[in-house]
Motif scaffolding. Structure first.
Motif, PDB file in Angstrom:
ATOM      1  N   GLY A  48      37.525  74.085 -13.027  1.00 14.52           N
ATOM      2  CA  GLY A  48      36.177  73.911 -12.502  1.00 14.52           C
ATOM      3  C   GLY A  48      35.342  75.147 -12.755  1.00 14.52           C
ATOM      4  N   ALA A  49      34.035  74.973 -12.711  1.00 17.58           N
ATOM      5  CA  ALA A  49      33.110  76.100 -12.857  1.00 17.58           C
ATOM      6  C   ALA A  49      32.722  76.611 -11.482  1.00 17.58           C
ATOM      7  N   GLY A  50      32.695  77.941 -11.341  1.00 17.09           N
ATOM      8  CA  GLY A  50      32.388  78.531 -10.042  1.00 17.09           C
ATOM      9  C   GLY A  50      31.248  79.522 -10.115  1.00 17.09           C
ATOM     10  N   ILE A  51      30.524  79.657  -9.014  1.00 16.70           N
ATOM     11  CA  ILE A  51      29.431  80.615  -8.874  1.00 16.70           C
ATOM     12  C   ILE A  51      29.790  81.585  -7.762  1.00 16.70           C
ATOM     13  N   VAL A  52      29.733  82.882  -8.059  1.00 11.23           N
ATOM     14  CA  VAL A  52      30.057  83.905  -7.067  1.00 11.23           C
ATOM     15  C   VAL A  52      28.948  83.963  -6.017  1.00 11.23           C
ATOM     16  N   GLU A  53      29.353  84.067  -4.767  1.00  8.06           N
ATOM     17  CA  GLU A  53      28.392  84.197  -3.666  1.00  8.06           C
ATOM     18  C   GLU A  53      28.987  85.096  -2.602  1.00  8.06           C
ATOM     19  N   SER A  54      28.171  85.473  -1.638  1.00  8.87           N
ATOM     20  CA  SER A  54      28.656  86.279  -0.513  1.00  8.87           C
ATOM     21  C   SER A  54      29.183  85.364   0.579  1.00  8.87           C
ATOM     22  N   ILE A 260      10.937  87.211   0.134  1.00 11.56           N
ATOM     23  CA  ILE A 260      10.497  88.597  -0.008  1.00 11.56           C
ATOM     24  C   ILE A 260      11.675  89.475  -0.414  1.00 11.56           C
ATOM     25  N   VAL A 261      12.767  89.346   0.307  1.00  6.85           N
ATOM     26  CA  VAL A 261      13.993  90.098   0.048  1.00  6.85           C
ATOM     27  C   VAL A 261      15.166  89.131   0.184  1.00  6.85           C
ATOM     28  N   ILE A 262      16.160  89.279  -0.680  1.00  3.54           N
ATOM     29  CA  ILE A 262      17.373  88.484  -0.589  1.00  3.54           C
ATOM     30  C   ILE A 262      18.521  89.420  -0.230  1.00  3.54           C
ATOM     31  N   LEU A 263      19.186  89.120   0.882  1.00  3.95           N
ATOM     32  CA  LEU A 263      20.308  89.918   1.361  1.00  3.95           C
ATOM     33  C   LEU A 263      21.591  89.092   1.304  1.00  3.95           C
ATOM     34  N   ALA A 264      22.697  89.801   1.340  1.00  3.98           N
ATOM     35  CA  ALA A 264      24.001  89.144   1.386  1.00  3.98           C
ATOM     36  C   ALA A 264      24.975  90.061   2.095  1.00  3.98           C
ATOM     37  N   GLN A 332      32.303  70.671  -3.633  1.00  4.89           N
ATOM     38  CA  GLN A 332      32.241  72.130  -3.663  1.00  4.89           C
ATOM     39  C   GLN A 332      33.321  72.715  -2.752  1.00  4.89           C
ATOM     40  N   VAL A 333      34.133  73.566  -3.364  1.00  2.00           N
ATOM     41  CA  VAL A 333      35.253  74.203  -2.669  1.00  2.00           C
ATOM     42  C   VAL A 333      35.013  75.712  -2.662  1.00  2.00           C
ATOM     43  N   ILE A 334      35.229  76.340  -1.517  1.00  2.49           N
ATOM     44  CA  ILE A 334      34.975  77.767  -1.358  1.00  2.49           C
ATOM     45  C   ILE A 334      36.299  78.524  -1.383  1.00  2.49           C
ATOM     46  N   TYR A 335      36.385  79.513  -2.282  1.00  2.09           N
ATOM     47  CA  TYR A 335      37.521  80.428  -2.352  1.00  2.09           C
ATOM     48  C   TYR A 335      37.008  81.849  -2.133  1.00  2.09           C
ATOM     49  N   GLU A 336      37.925  82.734  -1.751  1.00  2.00           N
ATOM     50  CA  GLU A 336      37.576  84.148  -1.566  1.00  2.00           C
ATOM     51  C   GLU A 336      38.421  85.004  -2.494  1.00  2.00           C
ATOM     52  N   PHE A 337      37.764  85.996  -3.108  1.00  2.00           N
ATOM     53  CA  PHE A 337      38.479  86.921  -3.981  1.00  2.00           C
ATOM     54  C   PHE A 337      39.407  87.783  -3.139  1.00  2.00           C
ATOM     55  N   GLU A 338      40.639  87.861  -3.568  1.00  2.00           N
ATOM     56  CA  GLU A 338      41.596  88.689  -2.841  1.00  2.00           C
ATOM     57  C   GLU A 338      41.375  90.167  -3.119  1.00  2.00           C
ATOM     58  N   ASN A 339      40.944  90.496  -4.335  1.00  2.00           N
ATOM     59  CA  ASN A 339      40.724  91.901  -4.711  1.00  2.00           C
ATOM     60  C   ASN A 339      39.429  92.000  -5.515  1.00  2.00           C
ATOM     61  N   SER A 340      38.302  91.710  -4.862  1.00  2.00           N
ATOM     62  CA  SER A 340      37.024  91.797  -5.576  1.00  2.00           C
ATOM     63  C   SER A 340      36.600  93.248  -5.703  1.00  2.00           C
ATOM     64  N   ASN A 341      35.819  93.534  -6.722  1.00  2.00           N
ATOM     65  CA  ASN A 341      35.328  94.891  -6.936  1.00  2.00           C
ATOM     66  C   ASN A 341      33.845  94.854  -7.255  1.00  2.00           C
ATOM     67  N   SER A 342      33.320  96.032  -7.569  1.00  2.00           N
ATOM     68  CA  SER A 342      31.882  96.147  -7.798  1.00  2.00           C
ATOM     69  C   SER A 342      31.425  95.459  -9.080  1.00  2.00           C
ATOM     70  N   ARG A 343      32.348  95.041  -9.924  1.00  2.00           N
ATOM     71  CA  ARG A 343      31.964  94.382 -11.175  1.00  2.00           C
ATOM     72  C   ARG A 343      31.784  92.882 -11.000  1.00  2.00           C
ATOM     73  N   ILE A 344      31.997  92.380  -9.802  1.00  2.00           N
ATOM     74  CA  ILE A 344      31.744  90.977  -9.500  1.00  2.00           C
ATOM     75  C   ILE A 344      30.390  90.880  -8.811  1.00  2.00           C
ATOM     76  N   TYR A 345      29.487  90.133  -9.426  1.00  3.55           N
ATOM     77  CA  TYR A 345      28.112  90.065  -8.952  1.00  3.55           C
ATOM     78  C   TYR A 345      27.805  88.678  -8.396  1.00  3.55           C
ATOM     79  N   VAL A 346      26.991  88.674  -7.345  1.00  2.00           N
ATOM     80  CA  VAL A 346      26.553  87.405  -6.775  1.00  2.00           C
ATOM     81  C   VAL A 346      25.731  86.648  -7.814  1.00  2.00           C
ATOM     82  N   GLY A 347      26.041  85.365  -7.968  1.00  2.00           N
ATOM     83  CA  GLY A 347      25.359  84.539  -8.964  1.00  2.00           C
ATOM     84  C   GLY A 347      26.081  84.476 -10.294  1.00  2.00           C
ATOM     85  N   GLN A 348      27.145  85.256 -10.462  1.00  2.00           N
ATOM     86  CA  GLN A 348      27.913  85.259 -11.703  1.00  2.00           C
ATOM     87  C   GLN A 348      28.732  83.974 -11.811  1.00  2.00           C
TER      88      GLN A 348
END
Length: 362
Positions: A48-54, A260-264, A332-348
């Motif tokens: 499946g295709a996934g979109i990174v989110e907070s 105005i501003v998008i937060l996560a 739509q199924v939600i998963y969480e990264f076990e070891n996410s880092n700064s190179r993973i961006y929201v919307g990727q």
């Protein structure tokens, strides 16, 4: 015998063409793809295709009032605390109203304190002196009236003089009563009803100030409070600024045309995976999954299952594949990264593979 030139030339050209075609054809070499596609590590899988989110998804911040941005206090990528000030709108008119109300409150408070401290020590002696003066005037006019009565009895004075003396005595007595009443009014202090009226004016002005301060706060855009997000019984209070769509000098409307501003949430990232409706019979929650970034088939991120949103929706996240259909519905199924880092961006966008091996063994 004359040999025809044109047919000979034509025959030679055909012969050369056949020879060139036969000799130039060789085995076609397989071209290497410019980017190695992601490959599933599982023997049996569901893709499946996934979109990174907070964890909170995207929080689109809006303003309570419309106005022009006067000050921007954040930048993209910055982490901020709950309730932190993000930007200010021009509120000079509200600030001016606040100063007017504060001055009015000071005026009313001064009046209340003046009434509360009545009577003034300096006001009592003049009022008492007025009473003493009026008493003296009464005695004087009374003595003159009695003498005039005696003269009338002796037939020396006239009735007109007697009437005048009696009138002067009555006037003096009235002045004495007024002076005594004024003295009692001074020493009695402020009337309680006047204090109540002034106190209500003080409360009214304080309410006006509180209202204006609230209006002034509405011109300040702040991050959501810490109680907004609770994960695993842990209250989160840190946000990350994903996007800023207004700068100083730009107008903000209500409702705004865009956020105005998008937060996560600045914590662990999650990924929203679209499971095609045709694959739903094979899908099983709580199965291991792995994600690969687009353009990097060698880097993988293990995923842990979070939840399923039990509502099949039209597919909105397209992969660009020729077989992609816009009328497809997905779960739509939600998963969480076990070891996410700064190179993973929201919307990727990422390619996700779900392991079905354990399910097939069952």
């Amino acid at each position: 015998m004359k040999i025809p030139i044109i047919p000979v030339i034509a025959l030679a050209a055909i012969t050369f063409a056949i020879y060139h075609v036969m000799t130039s054809q060789g085995p076609v070499s397989q071209a290497e793809p410019p980017i190695e596609p992601a490959r599933s590590p599982y023997a049996s899988k569901l893709a499946g295709a996934g979109i990174v989110e907070s964890r909170t998804e995207n929080i689109e911040i809006a303003a309570d009032v419309s106005g022009v941005v006067s000050e921007l206090l954040i930048s993209e990528g910055q982490t901020i605390d709950a309730g932190q000030l993000l930007l200010k709108l021009d509120a000079r008119d509200v600030e001016a109203d606040l100063k007017i109300h504060e001055a009015s409150l000071q005026n009313v408070m001064a009046q209340y304190q003046r009434l509360e401290r009545m009577p003034r020590a300096e006001e009592v002696p003049p009022a008492k002196a007025d009473v003493t003066e009026a008493e003296a005037e009464v005695r004087q006019t009374k003595d003159a009236y009695e003498r005039q009565q005696k003269l009338n009895r002796e037939k020396i004075g006239t009735d007109e003089e007697l009437v005048t003396a009696r009138s002067q005595l009555e006037v003096a007595q009235a002045k004495l009563e007024k002076a005594q009443a004024d003295y009692q009014l001074v020493i009695a202090g402020t009337w309680q009803q006047d204090l109540l009226v002034t106190e209500s004016q003080v409360q009214q002005m304080r309410a006006e100030i509180q209202k204006t301060q609230t209006e002034l706060e509405r011109h300040e855009v702040r991050a959501p409070t810490s109680g907004f997000l609770s994960v695993n019984n842990e209250t989160k209070s840190v946000w990350e600024v994903l996007q800023i769509n207004r700068r100083p000098g730009e107008y903000v409307g209500t409702p705004p045309g865009e956020a105005i501003v998008i937060l996560a949430d600045a914590g662990q990232r999650r990924i929203r995976v679209d499971i095609d409706e045709h694959d739903l019979p094979r899908f099983e929650p709580n199965q291991p999954a792995i994600a690969f970034p687009r353009g990097d088939g060698k880097t993988s991120y293990p995923l842990s299952f979070v939840r399923v949103e039990p509502y099949v929706v039209p597919k909105r996240s397209l992969t660009g594949d020729n077989a992609d259909r816009v009328d497809t519905r997905v779960l739509q199924v939600i998963y969480e990264f076990e070891n996410s880092n700064s190179r993973i961006y929201v919307g990727q966008q990422m390619d996700v593979f779900i392991d079905l091996s354990e399910k097939n063994k069952k």
